[in-house]
Structures are given as C-alpha cells and as structure tokens.
Design a protein around this motif. Structure first.
Motif, PDB file in Angstrom:
ATOM      1  N   TYR A 260     -53.440 -38.201 -12.735  1.00 61.23           N
ATOM      2  CA  TYR A 260     -52.047 -38.323 -13.176  1.00 61.23           C
ATOM      3  C   TYR A 260     -51.895 -37.830 -14.625  1.00 61.23           C
ATOM      4  O   TYR A 260     -50.983 -37.077 -14.941  1.00 61.23           O
ATOM      5  CB  TYR A 260     -51.591 -39.787 -13.042  1.00 61.23           C
ATOM      6  CG  TYR A 260     -50.164 -39.996 -13.448  1.00 61.23           C
ATOM      7  CD1 TYR A 260     -49.116 -39.635 -12.603  1.00 61.23           C
ATOM      8  CD2 TYR A 260     -49.846 -40.550 -14.683  1.00 61.23           C
ATOM      9  CE1 TYR A 260     -47.797 -39.817 -12.980  1.00 61.23           C
ATOM     10  CE2 TYR A 260     -48.533 -40.740 -15.059  1.00 61.23           C
ATOM     11  CZ  TYR A 260     -47.510 -40.373 -14.214  1.00 61.23           C
ATOM     12  OH  TYR A 260     -46.204 -40.547 -14.603  1.00 61.23           O
TER      13      TYR A 260
ATOM     14  N   ALA B  15     -49.882 -34.310 -16.216  1.00 60.87           N
ATOM     15  CA  ALA B  15     -48.923 -34.320 -17.321  1.00 60.87           C
ATOM     16  C   ALA B  15     -49.428 -33.471 -18.484  1.00 60.87           C
ATOM     17  O   ALA B  15     -48.667 -32.696 -19.081  1.00 60.87           O
ATOM     18  CB  ALA B  15     -48.671 -35.755 -17.792  1.00 60.87           C
TER      19      ALA B  15
ATOM     20  N   GLU C  83     -42.360 -45.343 -14.039  1.00 58.07           N
ATOM     21  CA  GLU C  83     -41.684 -44.957 -15.284  1.00 58.07           C
ATOM     22  C   GLU C  83     -42.397 -45.540 -16.505  1.00 58.07           C
ATOM     23  O   GLU C  83     -42.528 -44.870 -17.529  1.00 58.07           O
ATOM     24  CB  GLU C  83     -40.216 -45.419 -15.271  1.00 58.07           C
ATOM     25  CG  GLU C  83     -39.360 -44.726 -14.242  1.00 58.07           C
ATOM     26  CD  GLU C  83     -39.373 -45.380 -12.862  1.00 58.07           C
ATOM     27  OE1 GLU C  83     -38.541 -44.993 -12.018  1.00 58.07           O
ATOM     28  OE2 GLU C  83     -40.217 -46.283 -12.611  1.00 58.07           O
TER      29      GLU C  83
ATOM     30  N   ARG D 151     -45.692 -43.688 -16.955  1.00 61.15           N
ATOM     31  CA  ARG D 151     -45.431 -42.364 -17.512  1.00 61.15           C
ATOM     32  C   ARG D 151     -45.136 -42.454 -19.016  1.00 61.15           C
ATOM     33  O   ARG D 151     -45.620 -41.654 -19.801  1.00 61.15           O
ATOM     34  CB  ARG D 151     -44.264 -41.705 -16.766  1.00 61.15           C
ATOM     35  CG  ARG D 151     -44.024 -40.267 -17.219  1.00 61.15           C
ATOM     36  CD  ARG D 151     -43.007 -39.521 -16.370  1.00 61.15           C
ATOM     37  NE  ARG D 151     -41.718 -40.187 -16.351  1.00 61.15           N
ATOM     38  CZ  ARG D 151     -41.118 -40.642 -15.254  1.00 61.15           C
ATOM     39  NH1 ARG D 151     -41.683 -40.526 -14.082  1.00 61.15           N
ATOM     40  NH2 ARG D 151     -39.937 -41.225 -15.338  1.00 61.15           N
TER      41      ARG D 151
ATOM     42  N   GLU E 294     -40.950 -36.625 -21.914  1.00 57.21           N
ATOM     43  CA  GLU E 294     -40.185 -37.619 -21.154  1.00 57.21           C
ATOM     44  C   GLU E 294     -38.848 -37.844 -21.874  1.00 57.21           C
ATOM     45  O   GLU E 294     -38.790 -38.600 -22.841  1.00 57.21           O
ATOM     46  CB  GLU E 294     -40.962 -38.931 -21.042  1.00 57.21           C
ATOM     47  CG  GLU E 294     -40.198 -40.080 -20.423  1.00 57.21           C
ATOM     48  CD  GLU E 294     -39.509 -39.723 -19.126  1.00 57.21           C
ATOM     49  OE1 GLU E 294     -38.269 -39.797 -19.081  1.00 57.21           O
ATOM     50  OE2 GLU E 294     -40.197 -39.360 -18.153  1.00 57.21           O
TER      51      GLU E 294
END
Length: 179
Positions: free
Chosen positions: A53, A57, A116, A119, A146
């Motif tokens: 993950y 990103a 969320e 992240r 973000e």
C-alpha cells in the motif's frame, strides 16, 4: 466542577473546537458522526499488505525519493512516543559507498481504522522522506498526495480523543470494507 483540559490530540486546534469535540463525546454523538462518515475499516492487515500500500502511494507521488527498506505496523509506537507513525533514515558506509536505509512504521491501532485514516498517516510519513520538518512545504506535499489531508487529520484526532475518553474502538476486523 473542574474545567476540562484540552485533549492532547487536539492541543494544536482552537480551544472552542476541542471543547466541541469533547461535548460531542459526552453526548454520545461523535461516534455516530464518525461511523456515518467512515463506515468501514480497511483490509490492510499485514506488514506485507501495508508495504504494498505504501509503495503504491510512493510510486504515484515520490518516485525519485529512494527506496524504502521496511514498512511495518508497530505495536509499541503509540504507547512509547504518543506517535502514530515514524520514519527513519539511517546512513551506513558499505565499502566505498554510503547506503541510506529508510523505514516507515505505522502504529498498530491503524489496522482497525478506515482506509482514509491509514492513507492520511501514510501520506504524512511519506512526506517526511522529502521534508523533515512540519513546515509549509511539508503540508503542501501532504495536500498534494491527499487533498483532504487536514480534514482527515482532524477527524483522526477527534477519533483518538474519543478512543482515549471511552476506550471503545469504533471499527474492527468485522467491519472491513472489501473492495
């Protein structure tokens, strides 16, 4: 009646806002608000899944920032440093070359939170690869990765305040949103 102190997770926010969060907790309204906004926990449960993950990103926003040697959930982080994540860079000399080793550790309590929130903390730790200090450039980079960074950070801090006050987590492995 004793005046309540500002919750530590909301210490950087205006006192009126911190008091509003406290009132929502006392009236048992904050939990419903958060669950409506973020109904499910994420499915990133293992260190391998977290590594994948974070790399996704990083590949999208920080391709030239160098490799990460380790990404992991850390069960001791929250307790020891009141930190939610850490980033470390260690330089070592190997022969005639200088090798940098970068690690990101995320507090284990993020295993059972909405995607969320995960992240937001991943973006925060990735931003530290380029910007060490919490300065204007750091937060601009966070918002680039973000756009809702500041709202997510506030909502996370409100949840942590709720969790500290009640000891009752809102999400669990049973509430995972399978994408």
């Amino acid at each position: 009646m004793h005046a309540k102190s500002t919750p530590s997770y909301l210490a950087g926010y205006p006192i009126a806002l911190a008091e509003q969060v406290q009132r929502l907790i006392e009236q048992d309204l904050l939990s419903n608000m958060l669950l409506q906004k973020y109904p499910h926990a994420h499915a990133v449960r293992s260190d391998k899944a977290l590594y994948d993950y974070v790399l996704e990103a990083k590949g999208k926003y920080l391709r030239n920032a160098g490799q990460l040697s380790k990404v992991a959930f850390d069960g001791k982080l929250h307790v020891i440093q009141h930190a939610l994540g850490t980033h470390t860079s260690i330089s070592r000399i190997q022969g005639t070359k200088l090798r940098a080793k970068r690690e990101i550790r995320i507090a284990e309590l993020f295993k059972e939170m909405p995607l969320e929130f995960l992240r937001m903390i991943v973006v925060h730790e990735l931003a530290h690869i380029k910007e060490r200090e919490h300065n204007k450039a750091f937060y601009q980079l966070c918002r680039h990765m973000e756009p809702d960074y500041h709202q997510l950070e506030f909502d996370l801090r409100a949840y942590l305040t709720y969790l500290e006050a009640t000891g009752q987590p809102l999400w669990s492995a049973a509430s995972v949103d399978v994408v």
